[in-house]
Write an enzyme that holds these catalytic residues in place. Structure first.
Site, mmCIF file in Angstrom:
data_model
loop_
_atom_site.group_PDB
_atom_site.id
_atom_site.type_symbol
_atom_site.label_atom_id
_atom_site.label_comp_id
_atom_site.label_asym_id
_atom_site.label_seq_id
_atom_site.Cartn_x
_atom_site.Cartn_y
_atom_site.Cartn_z
ATOM 1 N N THR A 1 67.881 -13.841 28.821
ATOM 2 C CA THR A 1 66.501 -13.882 29.195
ATOM 3 C C THR A 1 66.418 -13.298 30.721
ATOM 4 O OG1 THR A 1 65.857 -15.975 27.913
ATOM 5 C CG2 THR A 1 64.478 -15.346 29.906
ATOM 6 N N ARG B 1 62.661 -5.760 33.628
ATOM 7 C CA ARG B 1 61.234 -5.550 33.511
ATOM 8 C C ARG B 1 60.534 -5.625 35.082
ATOM 9 N NH1 ARG B 1 61.410 -9.220 29.263
ATOM 10 N NH2 ARG B 1 60.594 -10.990 30.840
ATOM 11 N N SER C 1 72.571 -13.820 22.465
ATOM 12 C CA SER C 1 71.135 -13.923 22.112
ATOM 13 C C SER C 1 70.857 -14.496 20.682
ATOM 14 C CB SER C 1 70.229 -12.791 22.451
ATOM 15 O OG SER C 1 68.813 -13.280 22.330
ATOM 16 N N CYS D 1 70.786 -23.264 17.963
ATOM 17 C CA CYS D 1 70.349 -24.423 17.471
ATOM 18 C C CYS D 1 70.215 -24.233 15.833
ATOM 19 C CB CYS D 1 68.789 -24.770 17.976
ATOM 20 S SG CYS D 1 69.033 -25.251 19.706
ATOM 21 N N THR E 1 72.766 -21.059 44.087
ATOM 22 C CA THR E 1 74.018 -21.882 44.301
ATOM 23 C C THR E 1 74.428 -22.073 45.938
ATOM 24 O OG1 THR E 1 75.837 -20.169 44.370
ATOM 25 C CG2 THR E 1 74.993 -21.011 42.119
ATOM 26 N N ALA F 1 72.662 -19.585 39.349
ATOM 27 C CA ALA F 1 73.073 -20.156 38.045
ATOM 28 C C ALA F 1 71.952 -20.891 37.248
ATOM 29 C CB ALA F 1 74.337 -21.176 38.370
ATOM 30 N N GLY G 1 70.849 -22.693 32.967
ATOM 31 C CA GLY G 1 71.398 -23.184 31.820
ATOM 32 C C GLY G 1 72.186 -24.542 31.835
ATOM 33 N N ASP G 2 73.016 -24.842 30.820
ATOM 34 C CA ASP G 2 73.719 -26.112 30.515
ATOM 35 C C ASP G 2 74.693 -26.380 31.688
ATOM 36 O OD1 ASP G 2 72.273 -26.026 28.183
ATOM 37 O OD2 ASP G 2 74.210 -25.723 26.694
ATOM 38 N N LYS H 1 40.979 -41.064 16.545
ATOM 39 C CA LYS H 1 41.651 -41.809 17.549
ATOM 40 C C LYS H 1 43.238 -41.531 17.384
ATOM 41 C CE LYS H 1 39.020 -46.046 18.475
ATOM 42 N NZ LYS H 1 38.759 -47.489 18.273
#
Length: 817
Positions: free
Chosen positions: A14, A21, A38, A42, A272, A279, A281-282, A434
């Protein structure tokens, strides 16, 4: 400007596209250790299970197409092995083992996380896998295709673990899920996880909680999994889903700051400790918006957002601040969906944050429209301000859109009152007027405004039943089917006519099926002067799910019964089976409808009843076991639970309790003779010692046995004063039925009992209460004799003939003394 990016999945990819861009002239190099970039991480379990059949659909972009479209230098099979912060360069090892250096102006680290693989004996044996990338997926898929795998063990009951369990199940593999904690899905509270436990067991998954693996052994026939408890499981393969940890080795060797949780520390710009290195992500550690404390968030959506923000800050000069993530996650577990956002109750307790919670049960759409499925929602919020802290949902349909609404309210520091003002699209196929989100807000608002005082299932485990009145306001049929031990049943619509049967000198704990009738009952009670009234959050539905999870023994079908998924059922339904639709009905509706249908058919014929109540399979199996009818099959698909029952030729049917509690004992004490009272309490204590439920019903002269020695002053009419003058004032004044001799016999009896070490009547009475024996005083007798509740022992409840008959019906011994 020259940008280097380490890691080509999620955040890294990403960021690379965003950088291009932002800057068409920049030099951008993307390094990826593996062969692919990419890809749909999941989606890997669903490719293993065959839900996703085309492997190529897992790849969002190929390195070639991605590089050409964004004019990037994409280098796969290239591992960055070190970073020199002073020289602003990295050392890279390519797929051929060659090493070279590459300089940078700005560097982005997105190496992700790596699976936890503890150093257990035998963990490197063939057939033991982790699932983190495409190579892992290919290895598992190949193993399944080349081996005759009948059994699999999944170690870890988190999101990935349960998704793998389902997809192995789709390969017709018997699955055991092992979890060290007392529940699966640790990001949610136990009350939510309990519903998932039941669903997993209904699917035939062998769920082992509070179990830890100590070693693996490769044998001639497969693998052995050895547990700390001494249990051993034979299996053909093992999936390790114990968890992941940040892949921080590059940052540590470079000297970047790493937090206490092992993640790279970044500031609000995702920078950082080195101003030229970012940095995402995970691998990063960032403060949680609600606690302010650093935490790790291994989720794809935040990683992609972070990649976009980091790219803007790298190319434009720190212009966008990252707001943090509250941990919104969702998973498909067979037919159910479980989702969470924010902080659950157990995490708030760990952080010493004062909170309140509520549980509501709603339908996914309008109940009168076909296909409505149950949905359970738990929210946590600030006890004073109503600030929303977290939400959990488990259900079959519409869970995704509801959890997203809760997440947005939490991320914008909203309150439970904001849940009420959300404007929902409404049409019968999609929701009700509701919406479940609004219902959760209304209930929380009632709690904050003191209109309802909740209590929770955990309190019932330690609640002294003698010091409170536990009131069940469901219908008599619901109460007869199953109830909480020690509860008194007065249906909501009859409550106003029976207020005198409820003691006013102790708290009243009310419950119903899901909480609504309990709330209405609490309003009635408070409106009629009852001071301390509480309502069970989530009602009996939550309580029974939790209790069943804690004691998961499920009555089994007859030997020839088939329990399987409807989607996999190949056999045709037998001709002549009466099909009954009970969808939309809450317990005990489906069971009552099953009974009525069985009554209408001849012996040997069958009924198939379909329900949307998740507890129906358990209840119908227990009902068949008690009534003697034959359970032929149980099936489930997409929130529809089907039971096929064959009418037994030998037994008549009655709706009985499906609880597994033992039969009780009921005693009516009509006499106030000392010797008869002594005999009564000897029997009661003996019966209580066997573990059964014991009830003592005191009527007419027997009321004298449970009078207080020191009584409060109460106003009585002339008849009440006459009875008070003529009758024993308390148990110490009771006479013998024979040889009383003006009180001398009574004194002699007590003397001999003391000399021979026999407990006194008062001591036996106290022991009975401590043993859980229930004392009920006859309301009619009290009215006739002018006795007020305040004159009786505090532990005594008041009831009428219906109360006695209900207790007697639950007992296999009834004595009149």
């Amino acid at each position: 400007m020259k940008y280097l990016i380490v890691g080509g999945v999620a955040g890294g990819a990403t960021a690379a596209a965003r950088l291009r861009r932002n800057d068409e002239q920049a030099e951008i190099i993307l390094f990826e250790k593996g062969k692919y970039i990419s890809y749909a991480n999941c989606g890997l379990p669903y490719y293993i299970g065959g839900i996703i059949q085309d492997r190529e659909k897992l790849f969002v972009q190929t390195p070639e197409i991605f590089g050409k479209r964004f004019n990037l230098d994409v280098r796969t099979e290239s591992e960055v092995i070190s970073v020199d912060l002073g020289q602003k360069r990295v050392l890279v090892r390519n797929g051929k083992g060659e090493e070279y250096a590459e300089s940078y102006d700005k560097l982005l680290l997105s190496p992700g996380a790596i699976p936890v693989r503890p150093p257990l004996p035998g963990i490197d044996s063939e057939g033991i896998f982790t699932l983190r990338n495409v190579d892992d997926t290919d290895d598992i898929k190949k193993f399944l295709q080349t081996r005759d795998v009948k059994k699999a063990v999944v170690v870890g009951g988190g999101f990935i673990g349960l998704e793998m369990a389902e997809n192995l199940w789709h390969n017709n593999i018997r699955v055991s899920v092992i979890e060290m904690a007392d529940q699966v899905m640790t990001p949610v509270d136990y009350s939510t996880a309990a519903i998932i436990h039941e669903h997993l067991r209904q699917k035939g998954v062998d769920l082992l909680l509070n179990e830890s693996v100590i070693s693996f052994e490769r044998t001639a026939s497969g693998l052995k999994v050895n547990f700390k408890s001494g249990r051993v499981i034979d299996t053909d393969m093992v999936i390790l889903s114990i968890g992941v940890r940040p892949n921080n080795s590059l940052a540590v060797s470079a000297g970047l700051k790493v937090g206490e949780r092992g993640g790279i520390v970044v500031d609000k710009f995702l920078r950082t400790s080195d101003e030229s290195v970012y940095a995402v992500g995970d691998v990063i550690e960032y403060p949680h918006p609600l606690t302010g404390k650093p935490w790790l968030n291994f989720l794809a959506v935040p990683a992609n957002r972070q990649g976009r923000i980091a790219a803007d800050n790298m190319s434009k000069g720190n212009v966008v601040m990252y707001e943090g993530a509250v941990g919104t996650a969702i998973a498909k577990v067979f037919d159910m969906t479980v989702a969470t956002t924010g902080l659950p109750a157990k995490r708030l307790a760990q952080e010493s944050i004062d909170y309140c919670s509520s549980i509501t049960h709603s339908g996914s759409n309008a109940g009168y429209y076909p296909g409505a499925a149950p949905m359970s929602i738990k929210i946590t919020f600030d006890r004073l301000t109503g600030k929303l802290y977290g939400a959990q949902i488990v259900g079959y349909q519409g869970v995704d859109k509801r959890i997203d609404q809760f997440a947005q309210v939490i991320k914008h520091n909203g309150t439970v009152y904001d849940l009420m003002t959300l404007e929902h699209a409404y049409a019968p196929p999609f929701s009700s007027a509701k919406d479940p989100v609004a219902i959760a807000g209304y209930v929380a608002g009632n709690i904050l405004e003191k209109k309802m005082n909740p209590f929770y299932w955990r309190e019932l485990k330690t609640l002294d039943r003698n010091k409170v009145t536990l009131l069940d306001v469901r219908t008599a049929d619901e109460f007869a089917l199953c109830s909480i031990e020690g509860a008194k049943n007065i249906p909501l619509d009859e409550l106003r006519e029976h207020l005198d049967e409820i003691p006013r000198n102790k708290p009243v704990y009310v419950y119903c099926a899901v909480g609504l009738r309990g709330y209405l009952a609490s309003c009635i009670l408070k409106g009629n002067g009852f001071q301390e009234v509480k309502n069970l959050s989530g009602g009996y539905k939550t309580y029974s799910a939790v209790m069943h999870s804690l004691s998961p023994e499920i009555p089994q079908c007859e030997p020839d019964a088939v329990i399987q998924d409807i989607d996999n059922q190949k056999a045709q339904k037998p001709v002549g089976v009466l099909t009954v639709d009970a969808c939309g009905l809450q317990c005990p509706g489906p069971i009552l409808k099953l009974k009525k249908s069985i009554d209408e058919i001849a012996p040997g014929e069958r009924v198939e009843l379909i329900s949307s109540d998740p507890g129906f399979l358990r209840d119908s199996a227990a009902w068949c076991k008690q009534t003697g009818h034959k359970l032929i099959a149980q099936t489930e698909a997409s929130g529809r639970f089907s039971t096929v029952v064959e009418k037994n030729v030998k037994k008549d049917v009655d709706v009985q309790s499906v609880c597994s509690t033992p039969k009780g004992k009921t005693f009516i004490l009509f006499s106030d003779d000392l010797d008869k009272a002594l005999a009564t309490f000897v029997l009661a204590n003996g019966a209580a010692a066997t573990g059964g439920k014991v009830t003592l019903f005191f009527t007419f002269w027997g009321l004298n046995v449970i009078k207080k020695e020191i009584k409060p002053k109460v106003k009585k009419d002339i008849f009440g004063r006459m009875f008070g003058f003529m009758l024993p004032s308390d148990s110490l004044k009771l006479k013998l039925s024979k040889m009383n001799m003006g009180g001398l016999g009574r004194r002699m009896m007590r003397f001999l009992m003391s000399k021979k070490g026999v407990d006194s009547l008062e001591s036996m009475r106290r022991q009975a209460l401590e043993n859980g024996v229930e004392f009920i005083a006859c309301q009619m007798s009290m009215d006739v004799m002018g006795i007020h509740p305040e004159e009786l022992l505090d532990e005594v409840s008041v009831g009428g003939v219906a109360t006695y008959m209900a207790k007697a019906d639950e007992s296999n011994v009834n004595l009149f003394i």
